[in-house]
Design an enzyme around this catalytic site. Structure first.
Site, PDB file in Angstrom:
ATOM      1  N   ASN A  44      -3.285  -1.411   8.094  1.00  0.00           N
ATOM      2  CA  ASN A  44      -2.644  -2.601   7.550  1.00  0.00           C
ATOM      3  C   ASN A  44      -1.642  -2.197   6.465  1.00  0.00           C
ATOM      4  O   ASN A  44      -1.813  -1.199   5.767  1.00  0.00           O
ATOM      5  CB  ASN A  44      -3.653  -3.635   7.058  1.00  0.00           C
ATOM      6  CG  ASN A  44      -4.648  -3.127   6.040  1.00  0.00           C
ATOM      7  OD1 ASN A  44      -5.064  -1.975   6.061  1.00  0.00           O
ATOM      8  ND2 ASN A  44      -5.064  -4.012   5.147  1.00  0.00           N
ATOM      9  N   ILE A  45      -0.578  -2.986   6.381  1.00  0.00           N
ATOM     10  CA  ILE A  45       0.504  -2.733   5.446  1.00  0.00           C
ATOM     11  C   ILE A  45       0.823  -4.052   4.762  1.00  0.00           C
ATOM     12  O   ILE A  45       1.333  -4.980   5.395  1.00  0.00           O
ATOM     13  CB  ILE A  45       1.758  -2.207   6.174  1.00  0.00           C
ATOM     14  CG1 ILE A  45       1.406  -0.939   6.963  1.00  0.00           C
ATOM     15  CG2 ILE A  45       2.894  -1.954   5.187  1.00  0.00           C
ATOM     16  CD1 ILE A  45       2.456  -0.552   7.987  1.00  0.00           C
ATOM     17  N   GLU A  46       0.490  -4.143   3.478  1.00  0.00           N
ATOM     18  CA  GLU A  46       0.764  -5.367   2.721  1.00  0.00           C
ATOM     19  C   GLU A  46       2.159  -5.331   2.126  1.00  0.00           C
ATOM     20  O   GLU A  46       2.772  -4.267   1.991  1.00  0.00           O
ATOM     21  CB  GLU A  46      -0.272  -5.532   1.613  1.00  0.00           C
ATOM     22  CG  GLU A  46      -1.668  -5.730   2.146  1.00  0.00           C
ATOM     23  CD  GLU A  46      -2.732  -5.800   1.072  1.00  0.00           C
ATOM     24  OE1 GLU A  46      -3.859  -6.168   1.423  1.00  0.00           O
ATOM     25  OE2 GLU A  46      -2.459  -5.499  -0.106  1.00  0.00           O
ATOM     26  N   CYS A  55      -1.052  -6.349  10.114  1.00  0.00           N
ATOM     27  CA  CYS A  55      -2.458  -6.003  10.293  1.00  0.00           C
ATOM     28  C   CYS A  55      -2.562  -4.646  10.986  1.00  0.00           C
ATOM     29  O   CYS A  55      -1.642  -4.219  11.694  1.00  0.00           O
ATOM     30  CB  CYS A  55      -3.159  -7.049  11.143  1.00  0.00           C
ATOM     31  SG  CYS A  55      -3.286  -8.674  10.365  1.00  0.00           S
ATOM     32  N   GLU A  57      -4.419  -3.872  13.536  1.00  0.00           N
ATOM     33  CA  GLU A  57      -4.403  -4.033  14.990  1.00  0.00           C
ATOM     34  C   GLU A  57      -2.973  -4.172  15.504  1.00  0.00           C
ATOM     35  O   GLU A  57      -2.615  -3.580  16.518  1.00  0.00           O
ATOM     36  CB  GLU A  57      -5.219  -5.267  15.400  1.00  0.00           C
ATOM     37  CG  GLU A  57      -6.671  -5.213  14.980  1.00  0.00           C
ATOM     38  CD  GLU A  57      -6.950  -5.792  13.594  1.00  0.00           C
ATOM     39  OE1 GLU A  57      -8.099  -6.191  13.359  1.00  0.00           O
ATOM     40  OE2 GLU A  57      -6.023  -5.844  12.750  1.00  0.00           O
ATOM     41  N   CYS A  88      -8.264 -10.763  12.860  1.00  0.00           N
ATOM     42  CA  CYS A  88      -7.909 -12.135  12.505  1.00  0.00           C
ATOM     43  C   CYS A  88      -7.511 -12.884  13.786  1.00  0.00           C
ATOM     44  O   CYS A  88      -7.370 -12.279  14.851  1.00  0.00           O
ATOM     45  CB  CYS A  88      -6.767 -12.142  11.488  1.00  0.00           C
ATOM     46  SG  CYS A  88      -5.152 -11.632  12.153  1.00  0.00           S
ATOM     47  N   CYS A  91      -4.344 -11.528  15.453  1.00  0.00           N
ATOM     48  CA  CYS A  91      -4.553 -10.236  16.124  1.00  0.00           C
ATOM     49  C   CYS A  91      -5.409 -10.379  17.367  1.00  0.00           C
ATOM     50  O   CYS A  91      -5.234  -9.638  18.331  1.00  0.00           O
ATOM     51  CB  CYS A  91      -5.127  -9.206  15.152  1.00  0.00           C
ATOM     52  SG  CYS A  91      -3.847  -8.569  14.045  1.00  0.00           S
TER      53      CYS A  91
END
Length: 136
Positions: A44-46, A55, A57, A88, A91
């Protein structure tokens, strides 16, 4: 854990260490066994503009598609905590695009036990590519 699941776990754990999570401090890793026999991983990359993040996935699916693979045979997702970290809703639909009803989704927290689902169990009565074919 069979050899394939172990390989997926290892790949998800490795990529999870590179997650960019300065806001949630909740790193997630995902690894896919694709129809070409390769494993594709993503984390994941915020982003400070929250809706712009990715996300794990979605990142793994992008790697798979970018390499030319078309189908997910199995996917492993791991995050923090004891409880299984499940995809989520968005995803689940992304996985569904490249999965079959029987595709196995294995979810775990780093400190807990893994739980496995089929695509149909985690997203019952889903809308997929064949749904569009039915109305052509």
């Amino acid at each position: 854990m069979d050899a394939v699941t172990q390989a997926l776990y290892d790949a998800a754990q490795k990529v999870r260490k590179h997650a960019h999570v300065p806001y949630s401090d909740f790193p997630v890793g995902a690894a896919i066994l694709a129809d070409d026999g390769n494993v594709y991983a993503g984390c994941n990359i915020e982003n400070a503009a929250y809706p712009q993040g990715s996300c794990a996935e979605a990142s793994a699916i992008s790697a798979m598609v970018g390499a030319g693979a078309k189908k997910i045979h199995r996917i492993f997702v791991i995050g923090k905590g004891v409880d299984p970290v499940t995809p989520c809703g968005g995803c689940r639909q992304r996985i569904r695009e490249f999965a079959t009803a029987d595709t196995v989704i294995i979810c775990t927290g780093e400190d807990g036990d893994a739980k496995s689902y089929t695509m149909n169990e985690i997203l019952p009565d889903s809308f997929g590519p064949e749904s569009l074919e039915a109305v052509k």
